[in-house]
Write a protein that holds these residues in place. Structure first.
Motif, short mmCIF file in Angstrom:
data_model
loop_
_atom_site.label_atom_id
_atom_site.label_comp_id
_atom_site.label_asym_id
_atom_site.label_seq_id
_atom_site.Cartn_x
_atom_site.Cartn_y
_atom_site.Cartn_z
N LEU A 113 45.32 42.14 35.65
CA LEU A 113 44.26 42.41 34.67
C LEU A 113 44.16 41.28 33.65
CD1 LEU A 113 42.08 44.27 33.56
CD2 LEU A 113 43.86 45.46 32.25
N ASN A 114 45.29 40.80 33.15
CA ASN A 114 45.27 39.72 32.16
C ASN A 114 44.62 38.46 32.73
OD1 ASN A 114 46.56 41.35 30.30
ND2 ASN A 114 48.60 40.52 30.71
N ILE A 115 44.94 38.13 33.97
CA ILE A 115 44.35 36.95 34.61
C ILE A 115 42.86 37.12 34.78
CG2 ILE A 115 44.26 35.62 36.76
CD1 ILE A 115 47.31 36.04 36.98
N VAL A 116 42.45 38.28 35.27
CA VAL A 116 41.02 38.55 35.51
C VAL A 116 40.22 38.48 34.21
CG1 VAL A 116 39.47 40.51 35.93
CG2 VAL A 116 41.08 39.79 37.69
N LEU A 117 40.74 39.07 33.15
CA LEU A 117 40.01 39.08 31.88
C LEU A 117 39.82 37.65 31.35
CD1 LEU A 117 41.56 42.18 30.05
CD2 LEU A 117 39.32 42.00 31.17
N GLU A 118 40.83 36.81 31.54
CA GLU A 118 40.69 35.43 31.05
C GLU A 118 39.74 34.62 31.93
OE1 GLU A 118 43.30 31.79 29.16
OE2 GLU A 118 44.33 33.54 29.97
N VAL A 119 39.81 34.83 33.25
CA VAL A 119 38.85 34.18 34.15
C VAL A 119 37.43 34.55 33.74
CG1 VAL A 119 37.96 34.03 36.50
CG2 VAL A 119 40.42 34.04 36.12
N PHE A 150 32.89 38.00 45.23
CA PHE A 150 33.84 39.05 44.88
C PHE A 150 35.23 38.43 44.93
CE2 PHE A 150 36.86 42.39 46.12
CZ PHE A 150 36.59 43.37 45.18
N VAL A 151 35.96 38.51 43.81
CA VAL A 151 37.28 37.89 43.71
C VAL A 151 38.27 38.94 43.24
CG1 VAL A 151 38.67 36.10 42.62
CG2 VAL A 151 36.26 35.64 43.18
N SER A 152 39.27 39.24 44.08
CA SER A 152 40.27 40.25 43.76
C SER A 152 41.61 39.56 43.52
CB SER A 152 40.39 41.24 44.93
OG SER A 152 41.23 42.33 44.59
N VAL A 153 42.29 39.94 42.43
CA VAL A 153 43.52 39.26 42.01
C VAL A 153 44.71 40.21 42.12
CG1 VAL A 153 44.71 38.12 40.10
CG2 VAL A 153 42.26 37.70 40.48
N HIS A 154 45.79 39.72 42.73
CA HIS A 154 47.00 40.52 42.95
C HIS A 154 48.24 39.66 42.75
CE1 HIS A 154 45.06 44.08 44.96
NE2 HIS A 154 44.08 43.19 45.03
N CYS A 155 49.41 40.30 42.82
CA CYS A 155 50.70 39.61 42.85
C CYS A 155 51.46 40.12 44.07
CB CYS A 155 51.52 39.89 41.59
SG CYS A 155 50.70 39.45 40.05
N ASN A 156 52.24 39.25 44.65
CA ASN A 156 52.92 39.56 45.91
C ASN A 156 54.34 40.06 45.68
OD1 ASN A 156 52.87 39.71 48.72
ND2 ASN A 156 52.03 37.65 48.94
N ALA A 157 54.98 40.54 46.76
CA ALA A 157 56.37 40.98 46.71
C ALA A 157 56.98 40.86 48.09
CB ALA A 157 56.47 42.43 46.21
N PHE A 158 58.28 40.55 48.13
CA PHE A 158 58.97 40.51 49.42
C PHE A 158 60.45 40.76 49.16
CE2 PHE A 158 60.01 38.53 53.64
CZ PHE A 158 59.21 39.38 54.39
N THR A 159 61.20 40.93 50.25
CA THR A 159 62.61 41.31 50.10
C THR A 159 63.53 40.09 49.99
OG1 THR A 159 62.76 41.41 52.52
CG2 THR A 159 62.32 43.47 51.34
N GLU A 193 46.65 36.28 46.07
CA GLU A 193 48.02 36.67 45.73
C GLU A 193 48.59 35.52 44.89
OE1 GLU A 193 49.44 39.46 46.24
OE2 GLU A 193 48.53 40.45 47.98
N THR A 194 48.70 35.74 43.59
CA THR A 194 49.01 34.66 42.66
C THR A 194 50.48 34.22 42.71
OG1 THR A 194 49.32 36.32 40.93
CG2 THR A 194 47.16 35.23 41.05
N GLY A 195 51.31 34.95 43.42
CA GLY A 195 52.73 34.61 43.52
C GLY A 195 53.56 35.86 43.72
N PHE A 196 54.86 35.67 43.89
CA PHE A 196 55.77 36.76 44.19
C PHE A 196 56.54 37.17 42.93
CE2 PHE A 196 54.78 35.09 48.25
CZ PHE A 196 55.05 36.06 49.21
N LEU A 197 56.31 38.39 42.47
CA LEU A 197 57.06 38.89 41.32
C LEU A 197 58.53 39.07 41.67
CD1 LEU A 197 54.61 41.53 39.78
CD2 LEU A 197 54.78 39.08 39.33
N MET A 251 46.91 30.01 35.64
CA MET A 251 46.35 30.58 36.87
C MET A 251 44.88 30.94 36.67
SD MET A 251 48.83 30.40 39.03
CE MET A 251 48.51 31.47 40.42
N SER A 252 44.55 31.47 35.50
CA SER A 252 43.16 31.83 35.20
C SER A 252 42.26 30.61 35.23
CB SER A 252 43.08 32.49 33.82
OG SER A 252 43.83 33.66 33.77
#
Length: 375
Positions: free
Chosen positions: A60-66, A105-114, A220-224, A242-243
Motif C-alpha cells: 500500500l505504501n508503495i502504491v500510494l507513492e507511485v 493495471f499495475v498490482s504490487v506485492h511482496c514475495n516469500a520463500f522458505t 513482486e518487489t522482493g522477498f520479505l 521502488m515507487s
C-alpha cells in the motif's frame, strides 16, 4: 473426460465474457491516460509476514507513492483499488480497472520463500513456465478462499489446479506484448537505477491479471523472507526508491505509446524462433493466402492513416485492440517485398518495427508461416 468437460465449460464462460468486452470498451473515455494501481492484500488478509513485516502495508505504501507522483502529470488519471487497509476481493480489483476503462493495471506485492531466495520479479499473464512460477501464482490466487461466496463468483476456478489456468491466458492474449513491454521497463529500472537483483519478467496464471481488459502486470518487489531485502522493503528509503522506479517505468511506457514510434517489445523467444526458421528455410517469394505488413507503431491515440502522419510511408493501415491502436505499413504476400518494406521503415526512423503476418484478416505468428514453408 471430466477435465475436458471442465475446460469446455471454462472456455465457453470466457467467450461469454469476451462478448461483454465491447460494452466495456464502448464506454466514454476521458482524454487522460488512466492507470489503476492495486495494492495487494489488505484488511484481514495481511499477505505474507516474512520476518514479521506485513506485505499488505508495504504494498500500500508503495502504491500510494507511485500514485502521488503520477498524479503530478496533468494528462494522467490515477485510480486506486484501495487507499486504506481494507480487504478487497480479487474480482473487485479487476472490476475497478474495467469500469474505469483503464490503460494500465499495475498490482504490487511482496514475495516469500522458505530459503534465501531474493530479487524482484514482474509477472504478466501466461501458463506457468515452471513449478516455481505456478506456486507463486497459486499463493496469490488462494486469497479467493477468504471470500465467503467464492464458489459463486469464480466459476469453479481452483488455484491448486493447473487445468484452471488454461483459460486464463485467453482474455489477456491481445495485450501480452504491451504487458511484457511495461514489465521489462520495470525490471530494467530495478536493476539499472536501484541495483536490485532482478529475477526477470515472467509469465504465470494470476486470476487478477486474467480478468482485466488492458495491459496488466503484477510486481513482486522482493522477498520479505530474505532478511536484508525485507528490511529494505519495510524502510521508507526502500519504499520510496521502488515507487520511483515503478513510476518512471509507467511514464516511459506511456511516452513510448504517445511517441508513435513502434518500438513495441518483441519477446526474445519469438525473435529467436523466427530467426531459426529463416536460417533453416529457403524462403519462397510468395505465400498464398498470407498478407505481410510492417508494424511500425502502437499507440493509445487514434491517428489518421495518412502518409504525412507516418513520415511519408504509404500505404498505412491500423487495427484497434481495446484502447490500443496498432499501425502497419505495407501490404504484400511476397516476403522479400515485406523485408524491403521493413528496411524502408527502418530508414524513416521506425527502427523498432517488425514484420507481421495475417491470414483471412487475422494476425498469426510469423514463425508459423515461415516454418510451414519448410514442410
Amino acid at each position: 473426460m471430466k477435465t475436458n468437460t471442465y475446460i469446455s465449460f471454462l472456455l465457453f464462460t470466457l467467450l461469454l465474457t469476451v462478448s461483454s468486452v465491447n460494452s466495456v470498451f464502448s464506454q466514454s473515455k476521458s482524454d487522460k491516460f488512466v492507470v489503476v494501481l492495486d495494492a495487494g492484500h489488505g484488511g484481514h488478509d495481511p499477505g505474507n509476514l516474512g520476518n514479521g513485516y506485513k506485505e499488505k502495508n508495504i504494498a500500500l505504501n508503495i502504491v500510494l507513492e507511485v500514485g502521488k507522483e503520477l498524479e503530478k502529470n496533468k494528462d494522467i488519471e490515477v485510480i486506486y483499488t484501495r487507499k486504506t487497509d481494507v480487504f478487497l476481493k480479487l474480482r473487485e480489483r479487476a472490476a475497478i480497472a474495467n469500469k474505469a476503462d483503464a490503460d494500465l493495471f499495475v498490482s504490487v506485492h511482496c514475495n516469500a520463500f522458505t530459503n534465501s531466495a531474493h530479487g524482484t520479479e514482474t509477472f504478466v499473464l501466461g501458463l506457468h513456465a515452471n513449478e516455481q512460477n505456478f506456486n507463486i501464482a497459486k499463493k496469490e490466487n488462494e486469497v479467493i478462499f477468504l471470500e465467503d461466496d467464492y464458489e459463486k463468483h469464480y466459476e469453479g476456478f481452483d488455484p491448486n489446479s493447473p487445468e484452471s489456468l488454461i483459460g486464463l491466458t485467453l482474455m489477456q492474449e491481445e495485450f501480452l506484448d504491451q504487458s511484457i513491454q511495461l514489465a521489462s521497463y520495470i525490471e530494467t529500472n530495478f536493476t539499472g537505477k536501484l541495483n536490485r537483483k532482478s529475477r526477470g519478467v515472467k509469465q504465470a496464471g494470476f486470476w487478477v491479471l486474467h480478468n482485466t481488459y488492458m495491459p496488466s502486470v503484477l510486481i513482486e518487489t522482493g522477498f520479505l523472507t530474505y532478511k536484508p531485502e525485507g528490511a529494505y522493503l519495510n524502510s521508507g528509503k526502500g519504499q520510496h526508491e521502488m515507487s520511483m522506479a515503478i513510476k518512471d517505468a509507467i511514464l516511459h511506457y506511456k511516452n513510448n505509446l504517445d511517441s508513435k514510434v513502434g518500438d513495441s517489445f518483441q519477446p526474445e523467444i519469438l525473435n529467436e524462433s523466427i530467426a531459426n526458421a529463416i536460417k533453416t528455410t529457403e524462403i519462397p517469394d510468395v505465400y498464398e493466402g498470407i498478407t505481410f505488413k510492417i508494424q511500425i507503431a502502437a499507440s493509445s491515440r487514434n491517428i489518421v492513416t495518412k502518409p504525412y502522419n507516418f513520415k511519408g510511408l504509404d500505404p498505412i493501415s491500423k487495427e484497434q485492440i481495446g484502447n490500443l491502436y496498432k499501425y502497419y505499413f505495407g501490404d504484400t504476400s511476397d516476403y522479400n517485398v515485406a523485408k524491403r518494406y521493413k528496411d524502408e521503415a527502418d530508414a524513416k526512423g521506425y527502427n523498432g518495427c517488425f514484420i507481421v503476418a495475417f491470414k483471412n484478416g487475422e494476425l498469426i505468428p510469423l514463425a508459423n508461416v515461415l516454418k510451414t514453408s519448410s514442410n
